[in-house]
Design a protein around this motif. Sequence first.
Motif, PDB file in Angstrom:
ATOM      1  N   ASP A 154     -43.315  17.788 -32.810  1.00  0.00           N
ATOM      2  CA  ASP A 154     -43.223  17.890 -31.287  1.00  0.00           C
ATOM      3  C   ASP A 154     -42.309  19.090 -30.912  1.00  0.00           C
ATOM      4  N   LEU A 165     -51.111  14.442 -29.292  1.00  0.00           N
ATOM      5  CA  LEU A 165     -50.386  13.216 -29.398  1.00  0.00           C
ATOM      6  C   LEU A 165     -49.725  13.167 -30.895  1.00  0.00           C
ATOM      7  N   ILE A 182     -48.939   6.979 -32.819  1.00  0.00           N
ATOM      8  CA  ILE A 182     -49.584   6.256 -31.774  1.00  0.00           C
ATOM      9  C   ILE A 182     -50.286   5.158 -32.394  1.00  0.00           C
ATOM     10  N   ASP A 198     -53.907   3.228 -27.690  1.00  0.00           N
ATOM     11  CA  ASP A 198     -53.384   4.456 -26.841  1.00  0.00           C
ATOM     12  C   ASP A 198     -53.977   5.450 -27.416  1.00  0.00           C
ATOM     13  N   HIS A 234     -48.710  12.455 -25.433  1.00  0.00           N
ATOM     14  CA  HIS A 234     -47.596  11.495 -25.731  1.00  0.00           C
ATOM     15  C   HIS A 234     -46.645  11.906 -24.580  1.00  0.00           C
TER      16      HIS A 234
END
Length: 214
Positions: free
Chosen positions: A85, A102, A106, A110, A126
Motif C-alpha cells: 500500500d 484492495l 480483506i 467486502d 480500502h
Amino acid sequence: MIKIAIADDNSFLIKTAQEKLSFFDLAVKLIAVDGKDLIDKLEINHNIDLILMDIEMPEMNGIEATNFIKNKYPHIKILMLTVFDNDENIFNAIKAGADGYLLKEINPKDLHQGILETLNGGAAMHPSIAFKTLKLLRNPQDFENRECQEEIKLSTREIEVLEQLSKGLNYNTIADNLILSPSTVRKHIENIYAKLQVHNKLEAVQKAKSNNLI
C-alpha cells in the motif's frame, strides 16, 4: 454469473482468494502466475469481467500487465489485490488504469462488495488506500519530486563539489578547497551532470537545490 480472473504468483494466496469468492455467485475462469501468463491466457479467452491483480510478480508485474490489458481489453475491469500500500504502487496502478485497489487482508463480504462496486462503474478502495489516493491527487508534484529525489544518488564528494559550484567558484578554486586536482574536480562534475541529467552548472545547481541535495 460474473467471470473472474486471478493473477498472483503465490499459490496459497490464489487459493485464499478462491475460497473468499466461493461464497458468492462468481466464477473463477482464469488463473495466472504473472502478468505475462495472464496476457497469454487472455489472448485465448478474454471473456472476463474482472481481474484480481497482484502487483509483485515475476516476468511482468501487475502494474505493467494492467497498462497492457487496459489498452487492449478496455472492457475488463481490474482490481489490484495486494499487500503493498505504498504511495508509488498506488500512484502507478492508478496511472496504469486500475479500477480499484484492495488489500489481501480483506474479508469475503467486502471483496464481493468491491467487485460489484467496480463492475457498476465505481472505484473500490480500502479506506487507507482511498486516503492516500486523495493525498496523491491533491499533491501529485510532491510525489513526483520525492520519486525524483529517490532516484538521484550522489556521493559525499560529489555533493561537496556541487556545494562549491553553487558558490560560483571555478574548478581550480574548488580543487584547492577540497584538496583535489583540477582534473579530478572536472571528472566529479561530469559524473554530477550525468546523474542529474543536466548540461551546465546553472542547471546542476538548480536541480540539486530543488531535490534538497544541497
